[in-house]
Design a protein around this motif. Structure first.
Motif, PDB file in Angstrom:
ATOM      1  N   ASP A 291       0.836  -1.212   0.000  1.00  0.00           N
ATOM      2  CA  ASP A 291       0.000   0.000   0.000  1.00  0.00           C
ATOM      3  C   ASP A 291       0.865   1.255   0.000  1.00  0.00           C
ATOM      4  O   ASP A 291       0.557   2.245  -0.687  1.00  0.00           O
ATOM      5  CB  ASP A 291      -0.933   0.004   1.214  1.00  0.00           C
ATOM      6  N   HIS A 292       1.960   1.230   0.769  1.00  0.00           N
ATOM      7  CA  HIS A 292       2.855   2.384   0.841  1.00  0.00           C
ATOM      8  C   HIS A 292       3.491   2.676  -0.521  1.00  0.00           C
ATOM      9  O   HIS A 292       3.565   3.852  -0.938  1.00  0.00           O
ATOM     10  CB  HIS A 292       3.950   2.128   1.883  1.00  0.00           C
ATOM     11  N   LEU A 293       3.933   1.635  -1.206  1.00  0.00           N
ATOM     12  CA  LEU A 293       4.568   1.846  -2.509  1.00  0.00           C
ATOM     13  C   LEU A 293       3.578   2.384  -3.535  1.00  0.00           C
ATOM     14  O   LEU A 293       3.946   3.183  -4.403  1.00  0.00           O
ATOM     15  CB  LEU A 293       5.192   0.540  -3.009  1.00  0.00           C
ATOM     16  N   ILE A 294       2.333   1.955  -3.441  1.00  0.00           N
ATOM     17  CA  ILE A 294       1.308   2.487  -4.339  1.00  0.00           C
ATOM     18  C   ILE A 294       1.117   3.981  -4.098  1.00  0.00           C
ATOM     19  O   ILE A 294       0.973   4.775  -5.051  1.00  0.00           O
ATOM     20  CB  ILE A 294      -0.022   1.729  -4.135  1.00  0.00           C
ATOM     21  N   GLN A 298       1.768   7.202  -6.695  1.00  0.00           N
ATOM     22  CA  GLN A 298       0.770   8.244  -6.947  1.00  0.00           C
ATOM     23  C   GLN A 298       1.325   9.637  -6.680  1.00  0.00           C
ATOM     24  O   GLN A 298       1.047  10.586  -7.428  1.00  0.00           O
ATOM     25  CB  GLN A 298      -0.466   7.989  -6.080  1.00  0.00           C
ATOM     26  N   LYS A 299       2.140   9.775  -5.631  1.00  0.00           N
ATOM     27  CA  LYS A 299       2.693  11.082  -5.275  1.00  0.00           C
ATOM     28  C   LYS A 299       3.808  11.518  -6.215  1.00  0.00           C
ATOM     29  O   LYS A 299       3.887  12.674  -6.627  1.00  0.00           O
ATOM     30  CB  LYS A 299       3.208  11.051  -3.839  1.00  0.00           C
ATOM     31  N   THR A 300       4.694  10.595  -6.547  1.00  0.00           N
ATOM     32  CA  THR A 300       5.872  10.946  -7.359  1.00  0.00           C
ATOM     33  C   THR A 300       5.652  10.755  -8.847  1.00  0.00           C
ATOM     34  O   THR A 300       6.470  11.197  -9.657  1.00  0.00           O
ATOM     35  CB  THR A 300       7.076  10.081  -6.938  1.00  0.00           C
ATOM     36  N   ASP A 304       5.587   1.917 -11.693  1.00  0.00           N
ATOM     37  CA  ASP A 304       5.625   0.869 -10.678  1.00  0.00           C
ATOM     38  C   ASP A 304       6.951   0.116 -10.726  1.00  0.00           C
ATOM     39  O   ASP A 304       7.494  -0.285  -9.686  1.00  0.00           O
ATOM     40  CB  ASP A 304       4.455  -0.094 -10.860  1.00  0.00           C
ATOM     41  N   LYS A 305       7.528  -0.055 -11.924  1.00  0.00           N
ATOM     42  CA  LYS A 305       8.795  -0.760 -12.053  1.00  0.00           C
ATOM     43  C   LYS A 305       9.919  -0.005 -11.349  1.00  0.00           C
ATOM     44  O   LYS A 305      10.749  -0.588 -10.653  1.00  0.00           O
ATOM     45  CB  LYS A 305       9.135  -0.978 -13.528  1.00  0.00           C
ATOM     46  N   THR A 306       9.938   1.305 -11.515  1.00  0.00           N
ATOM     47  CA  THR A 306      10.978   2.124 -10.881  1.00  0.00           C
ATOM     48  C   THR A 306      10.877   2.053  -9.366  1.00  0.00           C
ATOM     49  O   THR A 306      11.882   1.876  -8.674  1.00  0.00           O
ATOM     50  CB  THR A 306      10.860   3.592 -11.336  1.00  0.00           C
ATOM     51  N   VAL A 307       9.658   2.176  -8.844  1.00  0.00           N
ATOM     52  CA  VAL A 307       9.447   2.179  -7.392  1.00  0.00           C
ATOM     53  C   VAL A 307       9.787   0.817  -6.788  1.00  0.00           C
ATOM     54  O   VAL A 307      10.462   0.733  -5.754  1.00  0.00           O
ATOM     55  CB  VAL A 307       7.999   2.580  -7.062  1.00  0.00           C
TER      56      VAL A 307
END
Length: 453
Positions: A291-294, A298-300, A304-307
């Motif tokens: 959930d945190h990575l999602i 959204q903020k940055t 998804d691959k980069t995060v």
């Protein structure tokens, strides 16, 4: 390499009969694999089969994960009627998988016999029939049987190459098996790279090996690598923009999951799922971090691959002790089979009932793995010339290294069971009392020797 000086008809018939009986037993176990797996391979193979039959548009054809299982199950799906239900298609696929798994056992006996002896082959098959995990995986639309079969083909091809490197049939089977293995399990890509390393080592240190096998081995490995990349590229082009989830997404999802597997709970061997991981700190932390990575995405507005990549790398650097401990626990876990689809308190199998029966049954089925692993250690301890066994130890390194560093389930090691059981049988067959027992058993199983011309 040993020469076959006996009729294989008797042992082949017994393997087929015992495999059928083992399948009947597995079907009646109180736990089952998921018939359609995670449904990805089922849906994608079904769409491709319907498209080839002219019953579905090309827009529905996608290959978001490894393309090997889709190609493997396609013949069975093509045989099923266009209006067949999922249950009906599953029956076709199950029969097909069972036949292929049984053919694999026939080849595994021949591999063991060619590398060692018919007695080693007999003990290898005994391991498989006492713990018929190949029958268990035949009951699901999974990547396990396709990968198991492809590695078996590669091993058999290499056994032919060792005897006759100038004949093409062994090299063709070796290349096809290796290529199809990686298409079924891209995590086995390291095996191809290890093959190049073996050829390079032989060039400098083992000239006789290189002169006999080196050049064609490099050609076969190179062709296999190019074919794998071509098929993966083709699958990606076919899928194009039809699906948001692709092979890289799946890898990162698994790698992120693996950062929490055995993280703070190194002895929690429950299956990684919401139903079976109730009260698990590691599982809950994974859900919260997901959930945190999602939210970070959204903020940055990063992909998804980069995060995911950034988290996996940073987390490994930040927690080196956990990272190392997780690796070894995952490697151990890969060799332990635990029935997860039934709760211990409701387990019932003949006289084995309840939690006690469940854990006794679990101990007995894992005893086979333990014996095979001990035998394999004995083999490597005694065997000094390991180049000719490069596929055997290469696949073990590839699978344990990849899944030890990412995410592990026992089914991911299953394709290498043929290797583990063959080498385990080879190690134990040198022990005097085992050798005597195998000699007595072989008189009944193999009949009179064939004349050698």
């Amino acid at each position: 390499m040993s020469a076959t000086q006996f009729s294989t008809r008797r042992i082949d018939g017994l393997i087929i009969l015992m495999s059928l009986l083992a399948m009947l037993a597995v079907i009646n176990l109180p736990f089952k694999t998921k018939p359609l797996g995670d449904k990805i391979f089922h849906r994608e193979t079904k769409s491709l089969a319907l498209y080839l039959k002219g019953e579905a548009p090309s827009e529905e054809v996608v290959v978001t994960r490894a393309p090997g299982p889709v190609l493997f199950y396609l013949p069975a799906y093509m045989m099923a009627p266009a209006d067949a239900t999922d249950q009906g298609i599953w029956r076709y696929a199950t029969i097909f998988s069972f036949v292929i798994a049984t053919v694999s056992l026939l080849l595994i006996f021949r591999i063991a016999n060619r590398f060692f002896s018919k007695e080693v082959g007999l003990l290898t098959i005994f391991f498989f029939l006492v713990l018929p995990i190949h029958n268990y995986y035949s009951l699901g639309i999974l990547a396990e049987i396709p990968a198991f079969f492809s590695l078996t083909l590669a091993l058999y091809g290499w056994s032919l190459v060792l005897d006759a490197p100038n004949r093409k049939n062994g090299w063709v089977l070796l290349g096809f098996g290796l290529c199809f293995l990686v298409l079924n399990r891209p995590n086995a890509m390291l095996l191809l790279l290890l093959g190049f390393a073996v050829a390079g080592y032989a060039y400098f240190k083992e000239k006789a090996f290189f002169e006999r096998y080196g050049k064609p081995m490099i050609v076969v490995l190179g062709c296999s690598l190019l074919t794998v990349f071509a098929v993966l590229f083709g699958a990606k082009k076919i899928t194009a923009q039809k699906a948001k989830f692709d092979q890289e997404n799946y890898f990162l999802y698994i790698a992120h999951q693996g950062r929490f597997q055995f993280r703070e709970e190194p002895t929690d061997f429950r299956f990684w799922g919401a139903d079976s991981r109730q009260g698990s700190k590691d599982y809950q932390n994974w859900v919260e971090n997901e959930d945190h990575l999602i939210q970070v995405m959204q903020k940055t507005r990063q992909s998804d691959k980069t995060v995911y990549w950034q988290f996996v790398i940073d987390d490994a650097k930040a927690h080196p002790y956990w990272f190392v401990r997780q690796f070894f626990v995952k490697c151990l876990f890969g060799n332990i089979n635990i029935p997860n689809s039934v709760k211990p308190e409701v387990f019932a199998l003949g006289p084995l009932r309840g939690a006690f029966g469940y854990w006794l049954f679990t101990f007995l089925i894992n005893l086979v793995n333990l014996v095979a692993m001990v035998g394999m250690v004995l083999f490597f301890y005694r065997e000094k010339k390991l180049l000719q066994y490069w596929i055997f130890w290469g696949i073990l390194i590839a699978l344990f290294l990849f899944h030890g560093l990412t995410y592990m389930e026992p089914r991911y090691i299953f394709p290498a069971k043929g290797v583990i059981y063959i080498l385990g049988a080879a190690g134990f067959s040198t022990i005097p009392f085992v050798k005597r027992w195998l000699a007595r058993a072989s008189r009944w199983f193999f009949g009179a020797p064939k004349a050698v011309s």
